[in-house]
Design a protein around this motif. Sequence first.
Motif, PDB file in Angstrom:
ATOM      1  N   UNK A  68       0.822  -1.209   0.000  1.00 34.62           N
ATOM      2  CA  UNK A  68       0.000   0.000   0.000  1.00 34.62           C
ATOM      3  C   UNK A  68       0.856   1.259   0.000  1.00 34.62           C
ATOM      4  N   UNK A  69       0.458   2.233  -0.792  1.00 34.20           N
ATOM      5  CA  UNK A  69       1.234   3.481  -0.866  1.00 34.20           C
ATOM      6  C   UNK A  69       0.458   4.682  -0.327  1.00 34.20           C
ATOM      7  N   UNK A  70      -0.828   4.485  -0.004  1.00 31.00           N
ATOM      8  CA  UNK A  70      -1.600   5.588   0.598  1.00 31.00           C
ATOM      9  C   UNK A  70      -1.883   5.220   2.056  1.00 31.00           C
ATOM     10  N   UNK A  71      -2.160   6.242   2.854  1.00 31.10           N
ATOM     11  CA  UNK A  71      -2.470   5.983   4.261  1.00 31.10           C
ATOM     12  C   UNK A  71      -3.723   5.109   4.369  1.00 31.10           C
ATOM     13  N   UNK A  72      -4.715   5.413   3.530  1.00 32.01           N
ATOM     14  CA  UNK A  72      -5.969   4.659   3.564  1.00 32.01           C
ATOM     15  C   UNK A  72      -5.721   3.170   3.299  1.00 32.01           C
ATOM     16  N   UNK A  73      -4.893   2.917   2.329  1.00 32.74           N
ATOM     17  CA  UNK A  73      -4.646   1.521   1.983  1.00 32.74           C
ATOM     18  C   UNK A  73      -3.800   0.835   3.058  1.00 32.74           C
ATOM     19  N   UNK A  74      -2.881   1.578   3.676  1.00 30.28           N
ATOM     20  CA  UNK A  74      -2.047   0.974   4.737  1.00 30.28           C
ATOM     21  C   UNK A  74      -2.887   0.527   5.929  1.00 30.28           C
ATOM     22  N   UNK A  75      -3.812   1.403   6.346  1.00 33.95           N
ATOM     23  CA  UNK A  75      -4.542   1.111   7.588  1.00 33.95           C
ATOM     24  C   UNK A  75      -5.834   0.342   7.347  1.00 33.95           C
ATOM     25  N   UNK A  76      -6.278   0.285   6.092  1.00 29.27           N
ATOM     26  CA  UNK A  76      -7.580  -0.343   5.855  1.00 29.27           C
ATOM     27  C   UNK A  76      -7.592  -1.273   4.643  1.00 29.27           C
ATOM     28  N   UNK A 114     -16.432  -2.559  11.448  1.00 27.64           N
ATOM     29  CA  UNK A 114     -15.577  -1.729  10.585  1.00 27.64           C
ATOM     30  C   UNK A 114     -16.386  -0.916   9.585  1.00 27.64           C
ATOM     31  N   UNK A 115     -17.676  -1.217   9.497  1.00 30.74           N
ATOM     32  CA  UNK A 115     -18.541  -0.466   8.577  1.00 30.74           C
ATOM     33  C   UNK A 115     -19.178   0.750   9.230  1.00 30.74           C
ATOM     34  N   UNK A 116     -18.792   1.046  10.466  1.00 29.77           N
ATOM     35  CA  UNK A 116     -19.331   2.257  11.089  1.00 29.77           C
ATOM     36  C   UNK A 116     -18.993   3.472  10.196  1.00 29.77           C
ATOM     37  N   UNK A 117     -19.995   4.297   9.948  1.00 29.82           N
ATOM     38  CA  UNK A 117     -19.795   5.481   9.093  1.00 29.82           C
ATOM     39  C   UNK A 117     -19.903   5.175   7.609  1.00 29.82           C
ATOM     40  N   UNK A 118     -19.920   3.876   7.265  1.00 27.51           N
ATOM     41  CA  UNK A 118     -19.842   3.499   5.854  1.00 27.51           C
ATOM     42  C   UNK A 118     -21.211   3.324   5.192  1.00 27.51           C
ATOM     43  N   UNK A 119     -22.275   3.124   5.977  1.00 25.17           N
ATOM     44  CA  UNK A 119     -23.586   2.908   5.341  1.00 25.17           C
ATOM     45  C   UNK A 119     -23.965   4.204   4.615  1.00 25.17           C
ATOM     46  N   UNK A 169      -5.534  12.864   4.824  1.00 30.08           N
ATOM     47  CA  UNK A 169      -6.726  13.050   5.663  1.00 30.08           C
ATOM     48  C   UNK A 169      -7.730  11.934   5.409  1.00 30.08           C
ATOM     49  N   UNK A 170      -7.805  11.514   4.160  1.00 26.35           N
ATOM     50  CA  UNK A 170      -8.745  10.445   3.818  1.00 26.35           C
ATOM     51  C   UNK A 170      -8.422   9.180   4.627  1.00 26.35           C
ATOM     52  N   UNK A 171      -7.146   8.863   4.734  1.00 26.50           N
ATOM     53  CA  UNK A 171      -6.742   7.706   5.548  1.00 26.50           C
ATOM     54  C   UNK A 171      -6.976   7.940   7.028  1.00 26.50           C
ATOM     55  N   UNK A 172      -6.770   9.192   7.436  1.00 25.44           N
ATOM     56  CA  UNK A 172      -6.954   9.551   8.860  1.00 25.44           C
ATOM     57  C   UNK A 172      -8.393   9.257   9.305  1.00 25.44           C
ATOM     58  N   UNK A 173      -9.339   9.456   8.386  1.00 26.44           N
ATOM     59  CA  UNK A 173     -10.747   9.202   8.733  1.00 26.44           C
ATOM     60  C   UNK A 173     -10.941   7.736   9.148  1.00 26.44           C
ATOM     61  N   UNK A 174     -10.302   6.822   8.437  1.00 22.31           N
ATOM     62  CA  UNK A 174     -10.440   5.400   8.806  1.00 22.31           C
ATOM     63  C   UNK A 174      -9.753   5.134  10.149  1.00 22.31           C
TER      64      UNK A 174
END
Length: 355
Positions: free
Chosen positions: A123-131, A234-239, A174-179
């Motif tokens: 993964x090269x983005x924060x989002x992909x690293x953490x999620x 893990x789907x909290x916030x995702x619906x 920031x997008x990754x930070x949200x996760x």
Amino acid sequence: MISIKASNYSVHFNNTAYRQLNLYLEQNVFSKLFVLVDTNTNQHCFPNFMSRLETNLNIEIIEIEAGEAHKTIETCLGVWNALSELGGDRKSILINLGGGVVTDLGGFVASTFKRGIKYVNVPTSLLSMVDASIGGKNGVDLGVIKNQIGVINSGEMVIVDTTFLDTLPQNQLKSGWAEMLKHGLIAEIDYWKKLSDLSQLTLEDLDQLIYNSIIIKNTIVNKDPYEIKERKHLNFGHTLGHAIESYFLSSKHKNELLHGEAIAIGMILECYLSYKLLNFPKSDCDEVKNVINSLFQQVDITSNDYESIIELLKFDKKNEHGNVNFVLLEALGKPKVNCLVENDLILEAFDYYKN
Ligand code: GLY
């Protein structure tokens, strides 16, 4: 940093990671190594990645267009064709070097090409690293509906090289930070508190925070890899988040939102629903809203948009027997699954977000 053990693969960090990857490639017999990149990671990450790779394998690069709009079955078709034309066989290995689109799509292509070849996520983005790269979920969107096609199938390992984040734009971070905030909200109050006070954090803290987030996600996935129960947390916030993301992706009058930007709104809305339905403390609800609003710009969602967003909820993957199942919070760190919500309350939640 000590490698994190998942059920049948490990997540390795920084220098250790490349040692593990090189050893793995040496100890296994592969016919060819394919690296899947997008137009951004080919330019910004591939040279650095190649400088760390030590292998005698024949390497082929496959490039796709960057961005969520390309997370489609048509892109998969291009990658399957490329694998086939470049001599891919069942002993080939695919390395997915990129953000969530590349790791999700690459994992799916690898899981289906010749009924499955081995793959590794880098993964090269924060989002992909953490999620996205953790937990074996992979796939593509169906039109604008997120992640409708895919399988759960883990790769051989995940390589987390946090130096890739040096080239990542602020909005992607920031997008990754949200996760990561979500991980705190659903599982660990202290972690939430730590993340929410940005003034106390420095860039040096980032590696440790990424590590904490992966531990939280991995612990949940290990308990329930196929999302029967706990993994739904893990789907909290995702619906609502996914519905908003899809709506913005499809609307001619709106700019596309990054995944984390949509999920951030989804978390505010779903905290409000939690407050109304499960007595989630109003003070915590307001705190979540303030923290998220201090990080992300308010997105313009008007009453004209509500109906279309609510309509998109019917495609949520957690739905069963025609019900839209929300994950809400009874308290910080205490999620509750399969919550039903009236549309009127969702409208109220949008008003809460806006005011
Ligand atoms: N991104 C949610 C999950 O992996 O379950």
